[in-house]
Design an enzyme around this catalytic site. Structure first.
Site, PDB file in Angstrom:
ATOM      1  N   ASP A  76       0.714   2.568  13.813  1.00 53.62           N
ATOM      2  CA  ASP A  76       0.349   1.743  12.662  1.00 53.62           C
ATOM      3  C   ASP A  76      -1.159   1.494  12.613  1.00 53.62           C
ATOM      4  O   ASP A  76      -1.777   1.186  13.644  1.00 53.62           O
ATOM      5  CB  ASP A  76       1.092   0.404  12.812  1.00 53.62           C
ATOM      6  CG  ASP A  76       1.043  -0.466  11.576  1.00 53.62           C
ATOM      7  OD1 ASP A  76       1.559  -0.038  10.540  1.00 53.62           O
ATOM      8  OD2 ASP A  76       0.500  -1.583  11.659  1.00 53.62           O
ATOM      9  N   GLU A 128      -0.916   6.732  11.350  1.00 56.82           N
ATOM     10  CA  GLU A 128      -1.039   6.171  10.010  1.00 56.82           C
ATOM     11  C   GLU A 128      -2.501   5.786   9.857  1.00 56.82           C
ATOM     12  O   GLU A 128      -2.952   4.772  10.374  1.00 56.82           O
ATOM     13  CB  GLU A 128      -0.170   4.930   9.815  1.00 56.82           C
ATOM     14  CG  GLU A 128      -0.208   4.468   8.359  1.00 56.82           C
ATOM     15  CD  GLU A 128      -0.406   2.977   8.124  1.00 56.82           C
ATOM     16  OE1 GLU A 128      -0.195   2.538   6.995  1.00 56.82           O
ATOM     17  OE2 GLU A 128      -0.787   2.249   9.049  1.00 56.82           O
TER      18      GLU A 128
HETATM   19  C1  GLC Z   1       0.750  -0.510   8.006  1.00 58.48           C
HETATM   20  C2  GLC Z   1       2.199  -0.650   7.663  1.00 58.48           C
HETATM   21  C3  GLC Z   1       2.353  -1.787   6.707  1.00 58.48           C
HETATM   22  C4  GLC Z   1       1.862  -3.041   7.376  1.00 58.48           C
HETATM   23  C5  GLC Z   1       0.446  -2.878   7.905  1.00 58.48           C
HETATM   24  C6  GLC Z   1       0.092  -3.953   8.872  1.00 58.48           C
HETATM   25  O1  GLC Z   1      -0.025  -0.156   6.907  1.00 58.48           O
HETATM   26  O2  GLC Z   1       2.706   0.552   7.182  1.00 58.48           O
HETATM   27  O3  GLC Z   1       3.667  -1.947   6.278  1.00 58.48           O
HETATM   28  O4  GLC Z   1       1.887  -4.107   6.473  1.00 58.48           O
HETATM   29  O5  GLC Z   1       0.280  -1.676   8.589  1.00 58.48           O
HETATM   30  O6  GLC Z   1       0.775  -3.775  10.078  1.00 58.48           O
END
Ligand code: GLC
Length: 534
Positions: free
Chosen positions: A197, A259
């Site tokens: 994340d 991500e």
């Molecule tokens: C990422 C996740 C999202 C979350 C954010 C903070 O972007 O995909 O859902 O709100 O991180 O953890």
């Protein structure tokens, strides 16, 4: 790779929130669909300030989702079906309920406990202004002031997301050691890897310099100009090299998936160099406009960037953070992706959106690289765009001062059976977000074995993708009219028509799959993708 959002996949106990036993009971769906692997969004103990992306204990399971044994069962059952399982790792921030943060709050400024996070004195008289200009991704300042034990206003702490998600200080060796242990904990339990994340956020520019936001504060960074001091700092790469060396000590294939909302593609490719992560989500692809030139450019650039570092490219059209593509593509071409849609907003054209979504998916599934699917897209599910505002749970809605609807519309529990309570999501009518009445027509049991249904479109595409080894193939572009995108992957020819006029297939091309019927002359109509053998 099929993304499961546990809250909204399948509810075994009828409390209206999906859970791990619910997932395990539905694994055959993924096999039938033709997925190879599953990514589970967070299921860890959490106050759920951001739907579980606020983790209070990295080694447990929140009681709303089940128990640790349920993960073991899920892994065993998935592996026995040949499905890999990766879990979500949330290293940028903990929950404010994490014991470390509780300790930090109870400790004095400058104490060891506060060093684990990013605490600073405020600016202005009495320190009553935030330490810098940074904004939370969800809206409002990225800093919250704490109250000291004597009741006086104290320091501020950084949270790039919700106030319940304090950012960790990744310069601290204890943080690095702890996350190494967390990785080992889950690898030992048998997970096949991690989706990381906010992988572009862990390291901040040391001076925490002010940042002037160009137009919108949220999605990563502008393509040109200076890099924001909170995203994509070079220091993150050391962390991923460490993690890679941990994964490499385990038997079998284990993956790290970033991500990272990072552009351009070359900056993103740095996350998947040979000694770092294995894959990174390609959000530039997700955001590309529905035109032949835009799609050509993003695909070409993505392949070139990852080829340069020897990694597979990834493709993604939907996830739990963005408007579902069946609705996004029903907005006028070129619309900037809205952060949620409410009943008073202009509504997407549902039929056009689904037609384009099917064409987009069929094009995506022919591309070499890894394809990421989000639960429900195989049913053609649209965004819930008329949800009552008082049902919203995403912190974005409140933190943005009710200017951004947020992400609830793509997180609604999915429909399995048209005529069952909660459309088969669980044994009762209960659903943590309201399901719209149109869910009945999208339910799995209305689509299974129905020729032409979106579910059968996906199934056939995934079967052919596997049989023809498209994921490990190579793309070569085929020249054609300006509004038509055509490429070959091995013996497959893929044609998507973005133009107003029908497009002819080359002589001798034999269609084997299509996102909608060809015209009576065997030509590809507007907003349709065809797979053909040549
Ligand atoms: C990422 C996740 C999202 C979350 C954010 C903070 O972007 O995909 O859902 O709100 O991180 O953890």
């Amino acid at each position: 790779m099929y993304q499961i959002y546990p809250r909204s996949f399948a509810d075994s106990d009828g409390d209206g929130i999906g859970d791990l036993p619910g997932i395990t009971a539905r694994l055959d769906h993924l096999v039938e669909l033709g997925a190879d692997a599953v990514w589970l969004s967070p299921f860890y103990p959490s106050p759920q300030a951001d739907a579980g992306y606020d983790v209070a204990d990295y080694r447990g399971v929140d009681p709303i989702f089940g128990r640790l044994e349920d993960i073991d069962k899920l892994l065993t059952q998935a592996h026995s079906r040949g499905l890999r399982v990766i879990v979500d790792l949330v290293p940028n921030h903990t929950s404010s309920a994490h014991p470390w943060f509780v300790e930090a709050l109870a400790s004095t400024p400058g104490s060891a406990a506060r060093q684990r996070y990013i605490f600073r004195d405020g600016r202005g008289a009495g320190g009553d202004k935030p330490p810098n200009s940074w904004q939370s991704v969800f809206g409002g300042p990225a800093w919250t002031r704490v109250t000291d034990a004597d009741g006086a206003p104290g320091q501020w702490y950084l949270h790039l997301f919700d106030a319940g998600q304090p950012d960790l200080n990744w310069d601290h060796p204890e943080i690095r050691a702890e996350f190494g242990d967390i990785l080992r904990f889950w690898l030992d339990r048998g997970v096949d890897g991690f989706r990381v994340d906010v992988a572009h956020g862990l390291v901040k520019q040391a001076d925490l310099a002010d940042w002037h936001y160009p137009d919108e504060p949220v999605s990563g960074e502008p393509v040109e100009g200076p890099r924001p001091p909170m995203w994509d700092q070079d220091g993150v790469h050391d962390i991923y090299r460490d993690w890679r060396s941990i994964l490499d000590k385990y038997p079998g294939d284990r993956v790290l998936v970033a991500e990272a909302w990072v552009q351009p593609a070359e900056r993103l490719a740095a996350y998947v160099r040979p000694d770092e992560m294995h894959q990174a989500f390609n959000f530039e692809y997700l955001e590309a406009a529905w035109t032949a030139p835009a799609q050509y450019a993003v695909i070409d650039r993505s392949l070139a960037a990852t080829d340069a570092v020897g990694a597979p490219t990834t493709w993604v059209l939907s996830n739990h953070d963005v408007l579902r593509h069946a609705s996004r593509l029903g907005l006028p071409v070129g619309t900037i992706r809205p952060r949620g849609i409410g009943a008073d907003d202009p509504q997407p054209d549902a039929a056009l959106g689904l037609r384009r979504a099917r064409a987009a998916t069929l094009m995506m599934l022919a591309l070499p690289g890894s394809a990421y699917l989000y639960q429900g897209e195989e049913l053609g599910l649209p965004e819930h765009t008329t949800m009552a505002d008082d049902a919203r749970q995403d912190p974005t809605w409140v933190r943005s001062g009710q200017t951004e609807r947020g992400r609830d519309g793509c997180r609604v529990p999915i429909p399995w059976e048209a005529d069952a309570p909660s459309y088969g999501f669980g044994p009762t009518d209960s659903s943590w977000l309201p399901q719209p009445a149109v869910w009945a027509e999208y339910a799995l049991d209305r689509q299974r074995d129905v020729p032409g249904s979106t579910y059968e479109l996906y199934r056939t595409a995934l079967r052919l993708r596997r049989d023809l080894a498209l994921g490990t193939g190579r793309l070569s572009w085929v020249d054609g009219p300006e509004d038509v995108l055509a490429f070959r992957n091995g013996e497959l020819l893929v044609v998507t028509n973005f133009g107003a006029e029908p497009a002819a297939l080359p002589e001798g091309a034999e269609p084997i799959h299509a996102s909608a019927a060809l015209d009576p002359d065997g030509r590809v109509p507007t907003d349709v993708t065809v797979w053909a053998r040549v």
